[in-house]
Design an enzyme around this catalytic site. Structure first.
Site, short mmCIF file in Angstrom:
data_model
loop_
_atom_site.label_atom_id
_atom_site.label_comp_id
_atom_site.label_asym_id
_atom_site.label_seq_id
_atom_site.Cartn_x
_atom_site.Cartn_y
_atom_site.Cartn_z
N CYS A 299 -1.46 5.95 10.08
CA CYS A 299 -0.30 5.31 10.48
C CYS A 299 -0.44 4.04 11.36
O CYS A 299 -1.26 4.06 12.09
CB CYS A 299 0.58 6.24 11.22
SG CYS A 299 2.36 5.80 11.72
N SER B 262 12.30 6.34 7.41
CA SER B 262 12.09 5.98 8.73
C SER B 262 12.41 4.37 9.12
O SER B 262 12.30 3.46 8.38
CB SER B 262 10.49 5.97 8.97
OG SER B 262 10.15 5.72 10.16
N CYS C 46 1.73 -2.50 15.24
CA CYS C 46 1.93 -2.38 13.87
C CYS C 46 1.06 -3.44 13.16
O CYS C 46 1.60 -4.59 13.07
CB CYS C 46 3.19 -2.08 13.35
SG CYS C 46 3.13 -1.70 11.58
N SER D 243 11.85 5.31 14.57
CA SER D 243 10.52 4.93 15.38
C SER D 243 10.85 4.39 16.82
O SER D 243 11.33 3.19 17.04
CB SER D 243 9.93 3.64 14.76
OG SER D 243 9.46 3.81 13.37
N LEU D 244 10.74 5.19 17.64
CA LEU D 244 11.29 4.99 19.05
C LEU D 244 10.21 4.31 19.85
O LEU D 244 10.47 3.21 20.37
CB LEU D 244 11.51 6.25 19.74
CG LEU D 244 11.97 6.44 21.09
CD1 LEU D 244 13.43 5.78 21.08
CD2 LEU D 244 12.19 7.85 21.79
N HIS D 245 9.12 4.87 20.20
CA HIS D 245 7.80 4.26 20.75
C HIS D 245 8.21 3.70 22.42
O HIS D 245 7.18 3.43 22.85
CB HIS D 245 7.36 2.82 20.02
CG HIS D 245 7.35 3.33 18.59
ND1 HIS D 245 6.60 4.34 18.00
CD2 HIS D 245 8.01 2.71 17.28
CE1 HIS D 245 6.47 4.41 16.91
NE2 HIS D 245 7.37 3.53 16.31
N ASN E 5 -3.49 4.03 16.28
CA ASN E 5 -4.66 3.64 15.39
C ASN E 5 -5.00 2.08 15.31
O ASN E 5 -4.40 1.20 15.09
CB ASN E 5 -4.35 4.27 13.64
CG ASN E 5 -4.21 5.65 13.90
OD1 ASN E 5 -5.01 6.37 14.13
ND2 ASN E 5 -3.06 5.88 13.19
N GLU F 40 0.88 -1.13 0.00
CA GLU F 40 0.02 -0.01 -0.06
C GLU F 40 1.04 1.24 0.00
O GLU F 40 1.82 1.16 0.38
CB GLU F 40 -0.93 0.08 1.14
CG GLU F 40 -2.01 -1.14 1.16
CD GLU F 40 -2.86 -1.28 2.33
OE1 GLU F 40 -3.86 -2.08 2.15
OE2 GLU F 40 -2.82 -0.48 3.24
N CYS G 235 7.05 -5.51 15.31
CA CYS G 235 6.48 -4.40 15.98
C CYS G 235 4.99 -4.65 16.70
O CYS G 235 4.14 -5.05 15.81
CB CYS G 235 6.65 -2.70 15.62
SG CYS G 235 8.32 -2.50 15.18
N GLY H 31 7.20 -2.16 5.65
CA GLY H 31 8.45 -2.71 5.69
C GLY H 31 9.57 -1.74 6.49
O GLY H 31 9.19 -0.83 6.57
N GLU H 32 10.56 -2.57 6.53
CA GLU H 32 11.75 -1.55 7.28
C GLU H 32 12.81 -1.35 6.14
O GLU H 32 13.51 -2.26 5.39
CB GLU H 32 12.47 -2.59 8.33
CG GLU H 32 13.72 -2.29 8.70
CD GLU H 32 13.94 -0.69 9.26
OE1 GLU H 32 14.63 0.13 8.58
OE2 GLU H 32 13.18 -0.42 10.14
N CYS I 98 3.49 8.47 1.44
CA CYS I 98 4.10 7.39 2.23
C CYS I 98 4.33 6.19 1.35
O CYS I 98 3.27 5.57 0.72
CB CYS I 98 3.12 7.25 3.45
SG CYS I 98 3.70 6.01 4.51
N CYS J 60 6.61 -7.14 6.58
CA CYS J 60 7.76 -6.57 7.35
C CYS J 60 8.58 -7.65 7.89
O CYS J 60 7.80 -8.50 8.64
CB CYS J 60 7.44 -5.57 8.35
SG CYS J 60 8.88 -4.78 9.12
#
Length: 382
Positions: free
Chosen positions: A345, A202, A123, A224-226, A302, A96, A120, A170-171, A109, A116
């Protein structure tokens, strides 16, 4: 049986690569610039439409090359103007791409993998498992498709796409060469001419590849800390077990220091109700990010099916933001866009032909938790 040679897809070739291609077929290097303009400025995929190229060369190109983007499966437009394309790549999976218009800016984006390889816990992409890396043509093809959908011809109208973020499925750093090639095309004046400040990669924190990235390109970087400590981040972002916060943040600090020009790191932090949204988490971020030029982007979670997480209250989000702002940080809260078409996101899922069976296991675990009434926990096993 006579073997046939596959045609070269020119869509994903950078200028130096395209120059080598033309030399390999006995043509002058300057042809690369001509063809790049036709492909990326005008969205042309038919060699016969390239009017400043002689017929003999056009015939040669038709025999040895092609211009082929991913297949568009669907295009949806949100009530807020956000657009989402689902495109099918060579592996058979679908990925996407999302376009977000806001305040005179158009951000695209872009995805780098089908699924991926990382998992995570919050996600939806990660829960689809992993199938394959995208080629450079499949990555830049997402920009090519979006650009054409707006009828964007740089010489005639304002560009609809002003920013590109490698924040889709993906990373990106685990598909390094293809992602770098595609980003070079985004910035090349013969490609899309987007400023290096407005192309952002990112990462979840693949520290060695952040170091390598700084050696070959100077796009903007987002982390991407989180989570503000290793214990919590190990649960939410499992790659942290391999590259803990101290290592990742040092790599980010070094990368940003190379950029100069008052460039900063973007720190992305998805807020999960009761998990990482407490005042003590905000307080822990202050010393963690000390000495790193950065801006912080808070992303309210989300929801997606079987996630086990919830969006924090508006009061909790404001409280978290206030603590960081009082410490002198530049903090924004990302507005949720495209939620009605599952384009927000963390919601991107595509249709991944999962080689890991992660999605199957993940749903089974969540269903068992639901039946037993147990509280959900992060499931990071790949």
């Amino acid at each position: 049986m006579i073997a046939t040679t596959a045609k070269v897809n020119l869509l994903g070739l950078t200028q130096p690569q395209l120059e080598k291609f033309f030399e390999s077929i006995g043509e002058k290097r300057f042809r690369a610039g001509q063809v790049m303009k036709w492909i990326h400025h005008f969205g042309v995929d038919d060699f016969d439409a390239m009017s400043n190229i002689g017929k003999a060369l056009r015939e040669k190109l038709k025999a040895s090359a092609e211009i082929r983007g991913p297949e568009v499966v669907s295009e949806d437009i949100s009530s807020d103007g956000t657009r989402k394309w689902v495109v099918r790549v060579a592996s058979g999976s679908c990925v996407e791409t999302v376009y977000i218009p806001q305040n005179g800016r158009g951000t695209l984006c872009v995805s780098s993998q089908a699924g991926c390889a990382l998992d995570c816990s919050f996600c939806s992409t990660g829960k689809q498992g992993f199938n394959s890396d995208l080629t450079a043509a499949e990555i830049i093809g997402q920009v090519w498709i979006a650009n054409k959908s707006f009828g964007t011809v740089p010489a005639k109208i304002d560009r609809a796409i002003t920013n590109v973020v490698m924040m889709g499925m993906g990373e990106p750093l685990l598909n390094f060469d293809n992602v770098v090639a595609a980003m070079n095309l985004m910035m090349d004046d013969l490609g899309y001419g987007i400023s290096k400040r407005k192309v952002t990669l990112s990462t979840s924190g693949v520290a060695p590849m952040i170091d390598r990235l700084g050696e070959v390109i100077d796009v903007s970087l987002a982390l991407s800390l989180h989570a503000p400590n290793d214990e919590l981040r190990n649960q939410l972002v499992p790659i942290n077990k391999k590259y803990p916060l101290a290592v990742v943040l040092n790599a980010c600090r070094n990368y940003v220091s190379r950029l100069g020009e008052k460039r900063v790191l973007t720190v992305e932090y998805t807020l999960l109700k009761g998990v990482n949204d407490q005042p003590e988490h905000a307080e822990q971020m202050i010393p963690l990010l000390a000495g790193i030029p950065c801006k912080i982007n808070l992303i309210p979670f989300n929801p997606f099916p079987h996630s086990g997480y919830e969006r924090p209250s508006n009061n909790a989000i404001r409280r978290f933001q206030d603590i960081l702002q009082k410490a002198g940080h530049n903090v924004t809260v990302r507005t949720t866009r495209g939620e009605d078409i599952d384009a927000a996101c963390g919601q991107l899922v595509g249709q991944v032909m999962d080689r890991t069976r992660r999605s199957e296991r993940y749903i089974a675990v969540r269903e068992l938790q639901s039946e037993s009434g147990a509280a959900p926990v992060a499931t990071n096993r790949s």
